[in-house]
Design an enzyme around this catalytic site. Sequence first.
Site, PDB file in Angstrom:
ATOM      1  N   GLN A   1      -6.170   4.975   9.139  1.00  0.00           N
ATOM      2  CA  GLN A   1      -7.108   5.137   7.828  1.00  0.00           C
ATOM      3  C   GLN A   1      -8.485   5.070   8.512  1.00  0.00           C
ATOM      4  O   GLN A   1      -9.476   5.976   8.321  1.00  0.00           O
ATOM      5  CB  GLN A   1      -7.078   3.792   7.534  1.00  0.00           C
TER       6      GLN A   1
ATOM      7  N   HIS B   1       1.211  -1.553   9.358  1.00  0.00           N
ATOM      8  CA  HIS B   1       0.820  -0.736   8.146  1.00  0.00           C
ATOM      9  C   HIS B   1       1.095   0.692   8.291  1.00  0.00           C
ATOM     10  O   HIS B   1      -0.032   1.654   7.919  1.00  0.00           O
ATOM     11  CB  HIS B   1      -0.874  -1.367   8.747  1.00  0.00           C
TER      12      HIS B   1
ATOM     13  N   ASN C   1       2.802  -4.988   6.720  1.00  0.00           N
ATOM     14  CA  ASN C   1       1.719  -5.193   5.410  1.00  0.00           C
ATOM     15  C   ASN C   1       2.130  -4.713   4.635  1.00  0.00           C
ATOM     16  O   ASN C   1       2.578  -3.416   4.119  1.00  0.00           O
ATOM     17  CB  ASN C   1       0.486  -4.239   5.969  1.00  0.00           C
ATOM     18  N   GLU C   2       2.343  -5.079   3.481  1.00  0.00           N
ATOM     19  CA  GLU C   2       2.997  -5.130   2.268  1.00  0.00           C
ATOM     20  C   GLU C   2       4.210  -3.960   1.767  1.00  0.00           C
ATOM     21  O   GLU C   2       4.099  -2.710   0.911  1.00  0.00           O
ATOM     22  CB  GLU C   2       1.226  -3.850   1.492  1.00  0.00           C
TER      23      GLU C   2
HETATM   24  C1  GAL Z   1      -4.148  -1.851   0.472  1.00  0.00           C
HETATM   25  C2  GAL Z   1      -3.676  -1.326   1.630  1.00  0.00           C
HETATM   26  C3  GAL Z   1      -4.836  -0.533   2.747  1.00  0.00           C
HETATM   27  C4  GAL Z   1      -5.563  -0.052   1.415  1.00  0.00           C
HETATM   28  C5  GAL Z   1      -5.846  -0.430   0.161  1.00  0.00           C
HETATM   29  C6  GAL Z   1      -6.686  -0.350  -0.452  1.00  0.00           C
HETATM   30  O1  GAL Z   1      -2.923  -1.470  -0.416  1.00  0.00           O
HETATM   31  O2  GAL Z   1      -2.538  -1.893   2.203  1.00  0.00           O
HETATM   32  O3  GAL Z   1      -4.060   0.261   3.617  1.00  0.00           O
HETATM   33  O4  GAL Z   1      -5.387   1.423   1.506  1.00  0.00           O
HETATM   34  O5  GAL Z   1      -4.632  -0.765  -0.005  1.00  0.00           O
HETATM   35  O6  GAL Z   1      -6.228   0.093  -1.817  1.00  0.00           O
END
Ligand code: GAL
Length: 469
Positions: free
Chosen positions: A57, A158, A202-203
């Site tokens: 990002q 990520h 991550n997520e």
């Molecule tokens: C999360 C993600 C981030 C960023 C954030 C804002 O889900 O880990 O990279 O995009 O949302 O929407």
Amino acid sequence: MIVTVIILFALLLSWVLGCVTLSRRHPEPIWDWESIDTSDISFPKRFIWGSATAAHQVDGGNDNNNWSRWEQSVDEQGKPRVHNGDAAGSAVEHWDRYAADIKRMREDLGLQSYRFSIEWSRIEPRQGEFDPDAIAHYHDMIDAIIANGMEPMITLHHFTNPLWFEDLGGFEPEENIEYFVTYSKRMFEEYGPKVKRWCTINECGPYAVMGYGLGVFPPGVKNLQRMAVVLYHLMRAHTAVYDAIKAMPGGRDAEVGLVKNIFQFDPHKRWNLFHWALCRLADGAYNQSIIGYLQTGRFRVWVPGVAKLDRSHPEAALKSDFVGLNYYANLILSIFMKREPPFEPHAREGQVLTDMPYAIYAEGFYRALMRLKPLGKPIIVTENGIADDRDDRRALWIERYIYAMSRAIADGVDVRGYHYWSLIDNFEWAEGWQMSFGLYANNRETQERTLREGSLAYRNIVEKWSSDA
Ligand code: GAL
């Protein structure tokens, strides 16, 4: 006739009882903010204040991963995959400008922790080939963070995969997990001596749901069974990396955790059992599958007729030294809503919307923290922040969410740190460049960063509550 009346009455009664029970079990509190003083907060002495980014990002020049390919592709109708046909491209050139960015987050804001991700496709551009320059880059970056008096927090994965890994099927085939473990071990070997906190993945939820359920992230699959398999493998990958690091020299002293995003699913109408059913199914697949696995080692996804997976690995229970929480919002579901994002309705009456399709709802942050409490693990907030291009809601967000976190701590949740998402405006995945999450705005022509007015609310809190202030 009488039989019909009895049946109808029984149905009605079950409907009402069902809604009442579910409402009690899953309340959606709305606090009276008028009567709340958001400065009435308190944090433990060693609480960590930070901010977060992710490589793809912000870096620029990441052209060897699944996202760079996705950004160049179109869907079945010929529409670009990312909003407006945007691409990360040179992003905010953090790869080259990290030193100044790190310095400013310390000097302007007094932050103590920087959570960033390592771009696997730079480290291992081809399978089995590790790039010494990329490895050196992260050494320099970590050194800069430490030299500025902050702590680095690394995320190993990520959202992005190197193309070679994506072409092998990413996390869908179970045997691919070992590639991720090999890379992660290599990273720990390199940076373990300098870095204490490690986020494995991550997520897992958004990665699997967006990539394999809704098809809006790469690889664009829309198949809930495949989604469940990927989610399960991500959890297995987390455990495998956790075990691998713990077995390495220094591994016992490292803090290794999974980053879990929680979205609550709340029914549009609390008296509608169908809305409730939808919410409970969504919660089961998106939240409970992961929380349950962390707690007991049992992974379970069940969406009638479309997805079913139930596996038990009791030895995997509680293998996360902390839980990273990413929290943004609750989602309001109804059976007639669109089946693809952005979902509607976005907010309850009277709530303030963010630029993303959800409202400011700090009560949800409190709920998410309370939900993780039974795990008995320390929680580090790894992401929380607002997309607010006008910068007229950022301060409100910061004050309310940090208040909610303080309230959760007062109610016994062991929260150790908070990372605002994000340090700088950046490439917001499928939303492209339209979302401004940054504490700093960024001019993409000049790459000049400007601290936003609304971010001062964060600075004030950090100043007041940081142990090194
Ligand atoms: C999360 C993600 C981030 C960023 C954030 C804002 O889900 O880990 O990279 O995009 O949302 O929407």
